[in-house]
Design a protein around this motif. Structure first.
Motif, short mmCIF file in Angstrom:
data_model
loop_
_atom_site.label_atom_id
_atom_site.label_comp_id
_atom_site.label_asym_id
_atom_site.label_seq_id
_atom_site.Cartn_x
_atom_site.Cartn_y
_atom_site.Cartn_z
N PRO A 42 0.83 -1.20 0.00
CA PRO A 42 0.00 0.00 0.00
C PRO A 42 0.87 1.26 0.00
CG PRO A 42 0.10 -0.91 2.21
CD PRO A 42 0.84 -1.87 1.31
N ALA A 43 0.26 2.37 -0.38
CA ALA A 43 0.99 3.63 -0.49
C ALA A 43 1.49 4.09 0.88
CB ALA A 43 0.10 4.70 -1.11
N ARG A 44 2.67 4.68 0.87
CA ARG A 44 3.23 5.31 2.07
C ARG A 44 4.02 6.52 1.62
NH1 ARG A 44 8.67 3.95 3.07
NH2 ARG A 44 9.46 2.46 1.56
N ARG A 45 4.29 7.41 2.55
CA ARG A 45 5.03 8.62 2.22
C ARG A 45 6.50 8.27 1.98
NH1 ARG A 45 6.18 12.91 6.41
NH2 ARG A 45 7.98 13.73 5.39
N ILE A 46 7.00 8.61 0.82
CA ILE A 46 8.40 8.30 0.51
C ILE A 46 9.25 9.56 0.41
CG2 ILE A 46 7.84 6.15 -0.65
CD1 ILE A 46 8.33 7.65 -3.31
N GLY A 47 8.63 10.72 0.46
CA GLY A 47 9.41 11.94 0.40
C GLY A 47 8.55 13.16 0.61
N LYS A 48 9.23 14.24 0.88
CA LYS A 48 8.55 15.52 1.06
C LYS A 48 9.39 16.58 0.41
CE LYS A 48 6.75 18.77 4.30
NZ LYS A 48 5.67 18.81 5.22
N ARG A 49 8.80 17.28 -0.53
CA ARG A 49 9.47 18.41 -1.16
C ARG A 49 8.39 19.31 -1.72
NH1 ARG A 49 12.04 16.39 -6.86
NH2 ARG A 49 10.06 16.17 -7.89
N PRO A 50 8.70 20.57 -1.90
CA PRO A 50 7.68 21.47 -2.44
C PRO A 50 7.28 21.07 -3.86
CG PRO A 50 9.54 22.70 -1.56
CD PRO A 50 9.91 21.26 -1.54
N VAL A 51 6.00 21.03 -4.10
CA VAL A 51 5.48 20.74 -5.43
C VAL A 51 4.88 22.03 -5.94
CG1 VAL A 51 3.82 19.39 -6.74
CG2 VAL A 51 4.97 18.38 -4.78
N SER A 52 5.29 22.45 -7.12
CA SER A 52 4.72 23.67 -7.67
C SER A 52 4.14 23.39 -9.05
CB SER A 52 5.79 24.77 -7.77
OG SER A 52 6.82 24.37 -8.65
N TRP A 53 3.16 24.17 -9.43
CA TRP A 53 2.46 23.98 -10.69
C TRP A 53 2.78 25.15 -11.60
CZ3 TRP A 53 0.87 19.29 -9.86
CH2 TRP A 53 0.48 18.92 -8.59
N SER A 54 3.01 24.88 -12.85
CA SER A 54 3.33 25.93 -13.81
C SER A 54 2.78 25.58 -15.17
CB SER A 54 4.85 26.11 -13.91
OG SER A 54 5.16 27.06 -14.89
N ARG A 55 2.32 26.58 -15.89
CA ARG A 55 1.83 26.37 -17.25
C ARG A 55 2.88 26.76 -18.28
NH1 ARG A 55 -3.73 25.61 -18.20
NH2 ARG A 55 -4.88 25.52 -16.27
N ARG A 56 4.09 27.02 -17.83
CA ARG A 56 5.16 27.41 -18.75
C ARG A 56 5.57 26.23 -19.63
NH1 ARG A 56 9.52 30.01 -14.90
NH2 ARG A 56 10.74 28.73 -16.31
N ASN A 57 6.09 26.55 -20.77
CA ASN A 57 6.58 25.55 -21.71
C ASN A 57 7.80 24.86 -21.09
OD1 ASN A 57 7.89 24.21 -23.83
ND2 ASN A 57 7.12 25.67 -25.32
N PRO A 58 7.90 23.54 -21.11
CA PRO A 58 9.06 22.83 -20.54
C PRO A 58 10.40 23.30 -21.13
CG PRO A 58 7.33 21.27 -21.03
CD PRO A 58 6.89 22.59 -21.59
N ALA A 59 10.40 23.78 -22.37
CA ALA A 59 11.64 24.26 -22.98
C ALA A 59 12.19 25.47 -22.22
CB ALA A 59 11.40 24.61 -24.44
N GLU A 60 11.32 26.26 -21.61
CA GLU A 60 11.77 27.42 -20.84
C GLU A 60 12.56 26.99 -19.61
OE1 GLU A 60 8.70 30.28 -20.03
OE2 GLU A 60 7.75 29.87 -21.97
N PHE A 61 12.19 25.86 -18.99
CA PHE A 61 12.93 25.36 -17.84
C PHE A 61 14.32 24.91 -18.26
CE2 PHE A 61 8.53 24.75 -16.37
CZ PHE A 61 8.61 25.41 -15.15
N GLN A 62 14.44 24.34 -19.46
CA GLN A 62 15.74 23.91 -19.97
C GLN A 62 16.68 25.09 -20.13
OE1 GLN A 62 16.85 20.86 -20.40
NE2 GLN A 62 14.93 19.88 -19.84
N LYS A 63 16.14 26.21 -20.63
CA LYS A 63 16.95 27.42 -20.83
C LYS A 63 17.48 27.95 -19.51
CE LYS A 63 14.46 28.81 -24.98
NZ LYS A 63 13.52 29.79 -25.55
#
Length: 66
Positions: A42-63
């Protein structure tokens, strides 16, 4: 919440805001801690880190990384 492919959520199971559930996980209870990563059978917590949502194009993150 982001849920991976083929996740199973049983009756009464709840996930807090800004969480990620790994593919193929079985969520059989409620998880109230936000910004966490859950996975497994069954599912268990394996980590904790900030999750953020963005509508930016993934190519912008590469730059930004260059």
């Amino acid at each position: 919440v982001w849920a991976g492919m083929k996740c199973i959520f049983l009756k009464g199971a709840e996930i807090a805001d800004n969480c990620v559930v790994g593919g193929g996980s079985l969520v059989n209870k409620s998880f109230s801690e936000p910004n966490s990563i859950y996975a497994g059978v069954p599912a268990r917590r394996i980590g904790k880190r900030p999750v953020s949502w963005s509508r930016r194009n993934p190519a912008e993150f590469q730059k930004e990384k260059l």
